[in-house]
Design a protein around this motif. Structure first.
Motif, PDB file in Angstrom:
ATOM      1  N   ARG A  36      38.861  29.287  48.309  1.00  0.00           N
ATOM      2  CA  ARG A  36      38.134  30.534  48.068  1.00  0.00           C
ATOM      3  C   ARG A  36      38.506  31.129  46.717  1.00  0.00           C
ATOM      4  O   ARG A  36      37.639  31.636  46.002  1.00  0.00           O
ATOM      5  CB  ARG A  36      38.436  31.544  49.171  1.00  0.00           C
ATOM      6  CG  ARG A  36      37.611  31.318  50.403  1.00  0.00           C
ATOM      7  CD  ARG A  36      37.810  32.469  51.362  1.00  0.00           C
ATOM      8  NE  ARG A  36      38.362  31.890  52.578  1.00  0.00           N
ATOM      9  CZ  ARG A  36      39.309  32.413  53.307  1.00  0.00           C
ATOM     10  NH1 ARG A  36      39.834  33.552  52.989  1.00  0.00           N
ATOM     11  NH2 ARG A  36      39.737  31.807  54.391  1.00  0.00           N
ATOM     12  N   THR A  37      39.764  31.052  46.364  1.00  0.00           N
ATOM     13  CA  THR A  37      40.215  31.602  45.085  1.00  0.00           C
ATOM     14  C   THR A  37      39.596  30.833  43.931  1.00  0.00           C
ATOM     15  O   THR A  37      39.087  31.433  42.974  1.00  0.00           O
ATOM     16  CB  THR A  37      41.748  31.543  44.992  1.00  0.00           C
ATOM     17  OG1 THR A  37      42.299  32.272  46.079  1.00  0.00           O
ATOM     18  CG2 THR A  37      42.238  32.116  43.691  1.00  0.00           C
ATOM     19  N   ARG A  38      39.619  29.520  44.015  1.00  0.00           N
ATOM     20  CA  ARG A  38      39.035  28.715  42.934  1.00  0.00           C
ATOM     21  C   ARG A  38      37.538  28.945  42.818  1.00  0.00           C
ATOM     22  O   ARG A  38      37.001  29.051  41.713  1.00  0.00           O
ATOM     23  CB  ARG A  38      39.329  27.239  43.156  1.00  0.00           C
ATOM     24  CG  ARG A  38      40.792  26.888  42.874  1.00  0.00           C
ATOM     25  CD  ARG A  38      41.028  25.417  42.952  1.00  0.00           C
ATOM     26  NE  ARG A  38      40.997  25.043  44.379  1.00  0.00           N
ATOM     27  CZ  ARG A  38      40.772  23.835  44.827  1.00  0.00           C
ATOM     28  NH1 ARG A  38      40.554  22.848  44.004  1.00  0.00           N
ATOM     29  NH2 ARG A  38      40.774  23.588  46.120  1.00  0.00           N
ATOM     30  N   LEU A  39      36.851  29.050  43.951  1.00  0.00           N
ATOM     31  CA  LEU A  39      35.409  29.286  43.927  1.00  0.00           C
ATOM     32  C   LEU A  39      35.113  30.666  43.351  1.00  0.00           C
ATOM     33  O   LEU A  39      34.191  30.823  42.546  1.00  0.00           O
ATOM     34  CB  LEU A  39      34.825  29.163  45.338  1.00  0.00           C
ATOM     35  CG  LEU A  39      33.323  29.385  45.462  1.00  0.00           C
ATOM     36  CD1 LEU A  39      32.562  28.369  44.626  1.00  0.00           C
ATOM     37  CD2 LEU A  39      32.898  29.311  46.917  1.00  0.00           C
ATOM     38  N   GLY A  40      35.902  31.660  43.733  1.00  0.00           N
ATOM     39  CA  GLY A  40      35.705  33.005  43.197  1.00  0.00           C
ATOM     40  C   GLY A  40      35.896  33.050  41.693  1.00  0.00           C
ATOM     41  O   GLY A  40      35.114  33.671  40.970  1.00  0.00           O
ATOM     42  N   ARG A  41      36.936  32.394  41.210  1.00  0.00           N
ATOM     43  CA  ARG A  41      37.179  32.368  39.765  1.00  0.00           C
ATOM     44  C   ARG A  41      36.059  31.646  39.036  1.00  0.00           C
ATOM     45  O   ARG A  41      35.648  32.057  37.949  1.00  0.00           O
ATOM     46  CB  ARG A  41      38.511  31.703  39.462  1.00  0.00           C
ATOM     47  CG  ARG A  41      39.685  32.569  39.825  1.00  0.00           C
ATOM     48  CD  ARG A  41      40.984  31.901  39.518  1.00  0.00           C
ATOM     49  NE  ARG A  41      42.115  32.729  39.909  1.00  0.00           N
ATOM     50  CZ  ARG A  41      43.344  32.306  39.938  1.00  0.00           C
ATOM     51  NH1 ARG A  41      43.624  31.066  39.593  1.00  0.00           N
ATOM     52  NH2 ARG A  41      44.310  33.125  40.307  1.00  0.00           N
ATOM     53  N   GLY A  47      29.580  33.953  35.623  1.00  0.00           N
ATOM     54  CA  GLY A  47      28.901  35.214  35.362  1.00  0.00           C
ATOM     55  C   GLY A  47      29.225  35.761  33.985  1.00  0.00           C
ATOM     56  O   GLY A  47      28.358  36.301  33.300  1.00  0.00           O
ATOM     57  N   LEU A  48      30.470  35.613  33.561  1.00  0.00           N
ATOM     58  CA  LEU A  48      30.844  36.105  32.238  1.00  0.00           C
ATOM     59  C   LEU A  48      30.196  35.281  31.132  1.00  0.00           C
ATOM     60  O   LEU A  48      29.886  35.802  30.063  1.00  0.00           O
ATOM     61  CB  LEU A  48      32.370  36.084  32.075  1.00  0.00           C
ATOM     62  CG  LEU A  48      33.120  37.106  32.922  1.00  0.00           C
ATOM     63  CD1 LEU A  48      34.624  36.890  32.783  1.00  0.00           C
ATOM     64  CD2 LEU A  48      32.745  38.514  32.524  1.00  0.00           C
ATOM     65  N   ARG A  49      29.971  34.020  31.383  1.00  0.00           N
ATOM     66  CA  ARG A  49      29.316  33.173  30.368  1.00  0.00           C
ATOM     67  C   ARG A  49      27.829  33.491  30.278  1.00  0.00           C
ATOM     68  O   ARG A  49      27.232  33.362  29.218  1.00  0.00           O
ATOM     69  CB  ARG A  49      29.512  31.703  30.693  1.00  0.00           C
ATOM     70  CG  ARG A  49      30.925  31.257  30.468  1.00  0.00           C
ATOM     71  CD  ARG A  49      31.113  29.806  30.775  1.00  0.00           C
ATOM     72  NE  ARG A  49      32.513  29.449  30.660  1.00  0.00           N
ATOM     73  CZ  ARG A  49      33.055  28.399  31.209  1.00  0.00           C
ATOM     74  NH1 ARG A  49      32.310  27.558  31.908  1.00  0.00           N
ATOM     75  NH2 ARG A  49      34.338  28.151  31.068  1.00  0.00           N
TER      76      ARG A  49
END
Length: 65
Positions: A36-41, A47-49
């Protein structure tokens, strides 16, 4: 207090706190948590890109005075 003495005391205290934290870790870690952490990051980075970075596009968030 001398900086070396302060650093030594800090290292000892942090090791003691880490040991106490592992002593109270009674619930096993969720195996999907890292996924979940890796997917969230990944989603945040994507989104930032996608967001425009030019000054022509004002930010959506209001600025502070």
């Amino acid at each position: 207090m001398h900086s070396d003495t302060h650093l030594l005391l800090h290292d000892q205290r942090s090791a003691e706190l880490r040991q106490r934290a592992t002593d109270f870790d009674l619930v096993p870690a969720d195996p999907l948590a890292s996924l979940r952490t890796r997917l969230g990051r990944l989603l945040v980075e994507s989104g930032l890109r996608i967001m425009p970075h030019s000054p022509d596009h004002p930010s959506i968030a209001p600025g502070t005075a």
